[in-house]
Design a protein around this motif. Structure first.
Motif, PDB file in Angstrom:
ATOM      1  N   MET A 186       5.323   5.509   4.571  1.00 10.14           N
ATOM      2  CA  MET A 186       6.254   4.505   4.053  1.00 10.14           C
ATOM      3  C   MET A 186       5.636   3.114   4.109  1.00 10.14           C
ATOM      4  O   MET A 186       5.891   2.300   3.227  1.00 10.14           O
ATOM      5  N   THR A 187       4.832   2.845   5.137  1.00  6.83           N
ATOM      6  CA  THR A 187       4.190   1.533   5.230  1.00  6.83           C
ATOM      7  C   THR A 187       3.329   1.288   4.003  1.00  6.83           C
ATOM      8  O   THR A 187       3.381   0.209   3.410  1.00  6.83           O
ATOM      9  N   SER A 225       4.296  -1.652   1.500  1.00  3.93           N
ATOM     10  CA  SER A 225       3.385  -2.792   1.400  1.00  3.93           C
ATOM     11  C   SER A 225       2.760  -2.917   0.013  1.00  3.93           C
ATOM     12  O   SER A 225       2.369  -4.001  -0.399  1.00  3.93           O
ATOM     13  N   ASN A 226       2.680  -1.821  -0.712  1.00  9.34           N
ATOM     14  CA  ASN A 226       2.141  -1.853  -2.072  1.00  9.34           C
ATOM     15  C   ASN A 226       3.232  -1.808  -3.138  1.00  9.34           C
ATOM     16  O   ASN A 226       2.933  -1.655  -4.317  1.00  9.34           O
ATOM     17  N   TYR A 238      -2.741   9.093  -7.444  1.00  8.32           N
ATOM     18  CA  TYR A 238      -2.451   7.932  -8.293  1.00  8.32           C
ATOM     19  C   TYR A 238      -1.824   6.793  -7.483  1.00  8.32           C
ATOM     20  O   TYR A 238      -2.122   5.624  -7.704  1.00  8.32           O
ATOM     21  N   TYR A 239      -0.971   7.142  -6.533  1.00 11.34           N
ATOM     22  CA  TYR A 239      -0.299   6.126  -5.719  1.00 11.34           C
ATOM     23  C   TYR A 239      -1.104   5.711  -4.492  1.00 11.34           C
ATOM     24  O   TYR A 239      -0.588   5.046  -3.601  1.00 11.34           O
TER      25      TYR A 239
END
Length: 171
Positions: A1-2, A6-7, A69-70
């Motif tokens: 989740m961080t 953050s992105n 991709y993420y």
């Protein structure tokens, strides 16, 4: 989740399984937007969709591509890929278990990571839609204020876009 937070990876229209988001925030947001249109005397057309057995049908290899991709790569991606593709299941009735079978699709339910992987899989569903979109996991609301025939055509086009997405991604 961080990494996702953050992105800024998860779309704001997704209200499922996220801190400070809920089915209530999804509903309140949609109702507020529709009420504002009603106050202006405008019609809002709304389409409510639910993908059948969505958590069970997510294709593993396509999800793994989306993880990459993420920005989920390296050891973490490899670990998640193993969690997805190396699962088996059986049925137990009255203390007797069936033979185990390979789980060929779906995200693991009842886990912390299953819903998160599902959100990443669904994350791009509205990328090419101009209408409002509100998601709670796979529960989808698509709506638009309709003032002209052209507005209804745009909503229909967005519905077709979601249909295309669901066919492309096997949902």
């Amino acid at each position: 989740m961080t990494h996702l937070d953050s992105n800024n990876i998860l779309v704001n229209s997704q209200h499922g399984f996220r801190r400070k988001f809920s089915c209530e925030t999804q509903l309140v947001t949609a109702i507020e937007e529709i009420a504002k249109a009603l106050d202006r005397g405008k019609q809002t057309d709304l389409i409510i969709m639910d993908f059948s057995k969505a958590f069970d049908v997510v294709p593993h290899q396509r999800l793994i591509r989306k993880l990459d991709y993420y920005g989920i790569r390296g050891d973490l991606k490899h670990w998640l890929a193993n969690c997805l593709t190396c699962r088996e299941q059986s049925v137990r009735v009255d203390g007797v278990s069936s033979h185990s079978v390979h789980v060929s699709s779906g995200v693991p339910q009842g886990t912390v990571l299953g819903p998160l992987m599902f959100l990443l899989y669904m994350n791009d569903i509205g990328d090419h839609c101009s209408s409002a979109l509100r998601l709670f996991a796979d529960d989808t609301i698509l709506y638009s204020v309709i003032e002209l025939t052209n507005d209804a055509e745009h909503l229909q086009s967005d519905l077709s876009t979601i249909e295309y997405w669901s066919q492309k991604w096997l949902m």
